[in-house]
Design a protein around this motif. Structure first.
Motif, PDB file in Angstrom:
ATOM      1  N   LYS B 376       0.875  -1.174   0.000  1.00 55.25           N
ATOM      2  CA  LYS B 376       0.000   0.000   0.000  1.00 55.25           C
ATOM      3  C   LYS B 376       0.910   1.221   0.000  1.00 55.25           C
ATOM      4  O   LYS B 376       1.819   1.333   0.834  1.00 55.25           O
ATOM      5  N   VAL B 377       0.701   2.092  -0.949  1.00 54.65           N
ATOM      6  CA  VAL B 377       1.585   3.262  -1.073  1.00 54.65           C
ATOM      7  C   VAL B 377       0.791   4.554  -0.865  1.00 54.65           C
ATOM      8  O   VAL B 377      -0.314   4.700  -1.394  1.00 54.65           O
ATOM      9  N   ASP B 378       1.344   5.425  -0.078  1.00 55.46           N
ATOM     10  CA  ASP B 378       0.779   6.772   0.085  1.00 55.46           C
ATOM     11  C   ASP B 378       1.783   7.779  -0.452  1.00 55.46           C
ATOM     12  O   ASP B 378       2.967   7.705  -0.125  1.00 55.46           O
ATOM     13  N   VAL B 379       1.293   8.689  -1.245  1.00 55.01           N
ATOM     14  CA  VAL B 379       2.187   9.723  -1.796  1.00 55.01           C
ATOM     15  C   VAL B 379       1.718  11.087  -1.317  1.00 55.01           C
ATOM     16  O   VAL B 379       0.507  11.352  -1.262  1.00 55.01           O
ATOM     17  N   GLU B 380       2.644  11.889  -0.936  1.00 56.27           N
ATOM     18  CA  GLU B 380       2.305  13.250  -0.519  1.00 56.27           C
ATOM     19  C   GLU B 380       3.152  14.225  -1.336  1.00 56.27           C
ATOM     20  O   GLU B 380       4.390  14.187  -1.271  1.00 56.27           O
ATOM     21  N   ILE B 381       2.466  15.055  -2.105  1.00 57.21           N
ATOM     22  CA  ILE B 381       3.197  16.079  -2.863  1.00 57.21           C
ATOM     23  C   ILE B 381       3.365  17.279  -1.935  1.00 57.21           C
ATOM     24  O   ILE B 381       2.388  17.908  -1.527  1.00 57.21           O
ATOM     25  N   THR B 382       4.595  17.559  -1.594  1.00 59.45           N
ATOM     26  CA  THR B 382       4.841  18.625  -0.608  1.00 59.45           C
ATOM     27  C   THR B 382       5.204  19.947  -1.267  1.00 59.45           C
ATOM     28  O   THR B 382       5.452  20.931  -0.586  1.00 59.45           O
ATOM     29  N   GLY B 383       5.280  19.986  -2.591  1.00 59.94           N
ATOM     30  CA  GLY B 383       5.596  21.246  -3.257  1.00 59.94           C
ATOM     31  C   GLY B 383       5.816  21.055  -4.736  1.00 59.94           C
ATOM     32  O   GLY B 383       5.737  19.930  -5.264  1.00 59.94           O
ATOM     33  N   THR B 384       6.090  22.156  -5.409  1.00 61.31           N
ATOM     34  CA  THR B 384       6.356  22.102  -6.849  1.00 61.31           C
ATOM     35  C   THR B 384       7.723  22.717  -7.141  1.00 61.31           C
ATOM     36  O   THR B 384       7.924  23.384  -8.148  1.00 61.31           O
ATOM     37  N   ASP B 385       8.611  22.524  -6.202  1.00 59.69           N
ATOM     38  CA  ASP B 385       9.969  23.055  -6.279  1.00 59.69           C
ATOM     39  C   ASP B 385       9.928  24.583  -6.396  1.00 59.69           C
ATOM     40  O   ASP B 385       9.120  25.209  -5.719  1.00 59.69           O
ATOM     41  N   PHE B 386      10.729  25.186  -7.280  1.00 58.59           N
ATOM     42  CA  PHE B 386      10.773  26.643  -7.352  1.00 58.59           C
ATOM     43  C   PHE B 386       9.753  27.236  -8.331  1.00 58.59           C
ATOM     44  O   PHE B 386       9.684  28.438  -8.502  1.00 58.59           O
ATOM     45  N   GLY B 387       9.024  26.391  -9.023  1.00 67.01           N
ATOM     46  CA  GLY B 387       8.031  26.893  -9.984  1.00 67.01           C
ATOM     47  C   GLY B 387       6.622  26.732  -9.424  1.00 67.01           C
ATOM     48  O   GLY B 387       6.389  25.908  -8.540  1.00 67.01           O
ATOM     49  N   TYR B 388       5.707  27.544  -9.954  1.00 72.08           N
ATOM     50  CA  TYR B 388       4.333  27.405  -9.498  1.00 72.08           C
ATOM     51  C   TYR B 388       3.484  26.876 -10.648  1.00 72.08           C
ATOM     52  O   TYR B 388       3.231  25.683 -10.764  1.00 72.08           O
ATOM     53  N   ARG B 389       3.095  27.787 -11.571  1.00 75.24           N
ATOM     54  CA  ARG B 389       2.303  27.336 -12.716  1.00 75.24           C
ATOM     55  C   ARG B 389       3.234  26.868 -13.835  1.00 75.24           C
ATOM     56  O   ARG B 389       4.359  27.357 -13.937  1.00 75.24           O
ATOM     57  N   PRO B 390       2.798  25.960 -14.681  1.00 76.49           N
ATOM     58  CA  PRO B 390       3.646  25.500 -15.783  1.00 76.49           C
ATOM     59  C   PRO B 390       3.987  26.642 -16.730  1.00 76.49           C
ATOM     60  O   PRO B 390       3.140  27.503 -16.999  1.00 76.49           O
TER      61      PRO B 390
END
Lengths: 364, 395
Positions: B376-390
């Protein structure tokens, strides 16, 4: 018989702890982890508890006998309690054991130095180099040995602890599981091989006349046993946690663990710290053992000084060391099977017998 | 007067040791072995050990060619590659003395390589030798080479020697990605000896180059994937992706990127924190192992716009978790197919449920491929590094 010319030499409680610590640990640190791991590699730490329990019993025995010395030395008490000739006979048996055991100690140290530092040097030459400084220290007397022990004790023990603590990132607690999984029989056998080292605290009895505060003999002995027991517990936990099942296959786990320390930019090799510590520790151990041998022998023979016996005894020890052990495997097998049986019987039985007879005969 | 005599005797004794000891070895007389490759050569009935050294000569400034022996060659100034043969490892190594002008010193050896030929039946003999040999450090890295004479026919591309290059890759590369993980001699031997655990080692092979011709000449090496063992025998290999799953399950994963497709668009997730929990579950005489893996990391690449709403992120996290779960399940199945318990499931059961282990340990190699292992895997995205929108032109 009163202690005469040597009586002026005095050692403090701290010095006693310092020399007794290395007198027991000097070889325990090299041989005992291997012997314990033969039986219980995963539960090796339990052996330290056996050591502590047996050592504590021995401390009580030593304390009870020390209280009965009243200015006498232990040899006099033995002869007074058991009678001159039975006492002498028992002391001679003890001296034979001590002489034989010192030859093992010298051989172990020689073997360690041969293996780690001087693989091509003639073994006899290594033995002679090992025994020379202790011979000089023994000649000078217990106060000099104690001072050396005092200087050596803190730096060596702290360095040893630091060398172990450097392994914290390598510790794998799973290697210690399941707890008591080696089986009670194996754990008991592992504990049994530690008993000769726990029994060595009996040597304190020969030093009581030189102790500044001899009423605290039991306390100082107990401090020594506690320190060694604690060190053994920490050490065994680290050996198992770092080497797991490999522990059973190592000839010297402490040396192996020191060689396994991750090299840093500042220090790449830590081996030499361990070798230096062992050299210091063995110096104290061999010095004290030879000192007690020649002291006891001189008292049995009715001599006023131990000094004339130092050189001939040391020469005899080198000869015996050269012939008594064939190989390290041979020695390990002996120390795993026969040695604990007769040594434990002698080291625990001897003072117990003297105490019981002294009590029955009302000797105070 | 006595003190003066004592001092004179002391000076005399000290002067005796000035000449050095029996065991002195001058650095300029030593051949410092940096890496060693153990191989087998010959027919099945008449094979022998082939031991190759990659060594350096301290105190050497000029280029010195290796002389004598079956094979010998130079790799650069003061560098030496040579090969010797023997029926035992010791015999092969001792033959070196008949044509080497220097004493081979193994105390600074950093890499121990086993060829594919060797790990198909001769591993324990070599390992026993390594465990006994006085100067060998348990800190040396163990690798398995894929391909014939990979190490001997390769050259360093970025460092001075191949040994240094390999060591740097193993030391630093495994911190930057999970396509391989270094393993040292201590852990390798422990896994070989432990009940319910099989050894594993990273794989060294020819580097895949952008220039196809260069790749075929094999001028450089790379470390990728994992060799799995069943006891002392090589069971098979895990590729880079399977290795990532393997390392996650072993709790050794550090950081790496995972590419996923989300609503037909691409995204890259770079995890930097992985926690693994294993739990044995006994059910009616059977045992099941449940893995719970949690990954935290950043989105490194996004080719689609998002509102970063809780719902949108949860969807993305679920997609990444599904991808990792699939990868882990495939890795477990491969280990089971190869019958290699390099994950240490048996050892884990032994540690946590000794009663069950005592009951089934003797048949473990047969039980392991059949055992049920859940992930069972849980993933947590903690940020988008130094960029925000693509960063992309508006549609």
């Amino acid at each position: 018989m009163q202690v005469n010319s040597m009586r002026k030499q005095i050692i403090s409680g701290g010095q006693l702890v310092g020399i007794m610590f290395w007198s027991i640990s000097g070889t325990a640190i090299i041989t005992l982890p291997t012997l314990i791991a033969i039986h219980a590699p995963r539960d090796a730490w339990t052996a330290a508890l056996f050591f502590f329990a047996a050592g504590s019993v021995m401390c009580l025995l030593v304390g009870a006998l020390a209280r009965r010395l009243n200015g006498r030395d232990f040899v006099s008490l033995v002869q007074q309690a058991l009678g001159i000739w039975p006492g002498k006979l028992l002391l001679i048996i003890f001296l034979v054991w001590l002489f034989h055991t010192i030859s093992f100690i010298i051989w172990q140290m020689g073997s360690f130095i041969s293996l780690s530092l001087l693989p091509n040097a003639p073994f006899t030459a290594v033995l002679i180099v090992i025994i020379l400084p202790p011979v000089y220290a023994v000649y000078k007397g217990i106060e000099d040995i104690a001072r050396c022990g005092q200087i050596i004790f803190i730096p060596t023990t702290l360095t040893l602890l630091l060398l172990l603590l450097l392994h914290i990132p390598e510790v794998n607690p799973e290697n210690l599981m399941p707890i008591l999984g080696d089986g009670i029989s194996n754990i008991l056998q592992a504990g049994f091989v530690t008993l000769p080292w726990a029994g060595e605290i009996v040597l304190v009895l020969f030093l009581v006349p030189y102790l500044k505060d001899s009423r605290k003999t039991a306390r100082f002995s107990f401090i020594t046993v506690s320190l060694i027991g604690f060190g053994g517990l920490i050490g065994e936990i680290f050996y198992t946690a770092v080497f797991g099942p490999l522990l059973q296959h190592l000839i010297n786990p402490f040396y192996a663990i020191v060689r396994y320390i991750r090299p840093t930019a500042f220090i790449e090799r830590y081996d030499i710290f361990f070798v230096a510590i062992i050299l210091f520790g063995s110096f104290i151990k061999i010095s004290l053992f030879i000192y007690i041998f020649v002291l006891c022998l001189s008292r049995v023979l009715g001599m006023t000084s131990h000094r004339p016996l130092v050189l001939p005894s040391s020469a005899g020890l080198i000869v015996l060391a050269c012939y008594s052990v064939k190989s390290l495997n041979h020695l390990l097998m002996h120390m795993d099977t026969v040695f604990p049986v007769y040594t434990t019987a002698l080291l625990f039985g001897f003072p117990l017998l003297v105490l019981l007879v002294a009590k029955i005969r009302g000797i105070k | 007067m006595d003190k003066k005599i004592g001092l004179q005797v002391l000076i005399l004794i000290m002067s005796l040791i000035l000449g050095g000891c029996w065991d002195r070895r001058e650095p300029e007389n030593m051949l410092v072995v940096n890496s060693i490759l153990f191989d087998r050569t010959g027919t099945e009935n008449n094979s022998q050990y082939k031991v190759s050294f990659n060594a350096s000569k301290p105190g050497t400034e000029e280029t010195q060619a290796g002389t004598g022996g079956e094979t010998g060659g130079q790799q650069g100034p003061g560098r030496w590659i040579t090969t010797c043969y023997g029926n035992t490892v010791e015999e092969a190594l001792s033959r070196l003395s008949s044509y080497s002008t220097r004493y081979p010193y193994l105390g600074h050896m950093r890499i121990i390589a086993f060829s594919e030929e060797l790990v198909r039946g001769y591993l324990h003999e070599t390992i026993d030798y390594l465990a006994r040999k006085q100067n060998i450090r348990f800190r040396s890295y163990v690798v398995v080479t894929k391909g014939k004479d990979t190490l001997l026919s390769s050259e360093a591309r970025y460092e001075e020697t191949l040994s240094e290059e390999l060591h740097s890759i193993l030391e630093l590369g495994s911190r930057e990605g999970d396509s391989f993980h270094s393993n040292d001699l201590n852990h390798f031997m422990q896994d070989l000896l432990a009940e319910g655990k099989d050894p594993w080692a990273p794989v060294v092979k020819f580097a895949a180059s952008a220039d196809e011709n260069e790749a075929t000449t094999g001028t450089s090496v790379m470390v990728e994937g994992t060799a799995l063992f069943k006891g002392e025998m090589l069971a098979g290999f895990l590729n880079a992706e399977e290795t990532r799953g393997f390392l996650m399950l072993k709790g050794l994963a550090r950081k790496d990127s995972i590419s996923v497709s989300y609503d037909g668009k691409k995204a890259s997730f770079r995890y930097h924190q992985v926690n693994v929990k294993r739990e044995p579950v006994s059910e009616g005489g059977n045992i099941r192992i449940d893995y719970r893996v949690s990954c935290k990391g950043f989105l490194q690449e996004m080719t689609f716009g998002t509102s970063f709403s809780e719902e949108a992120m949860a969807g993305l996290e679920k997609t990444i978790a599904g991808r990792i779960e699939h990868n882990l399940t495939e890795t477990i199945q491969k280990c089971q197919r190869l019958k290699s318990d390099a994950l240490g499931i048996g050892r884990f059961i032994h540690a946590t449920n000794p009663k069950f282990w005592n009951q089934y340990s003797h048949d473990w190699s047969e039980i392991f491929p059949e055992i049920e292992i859940g992930v069972k895997v849980d993933v947590e995205i903690t940020g988008t590094d130094f960029g925000y929108r693509p960063v992309k032109p508006s549609e």
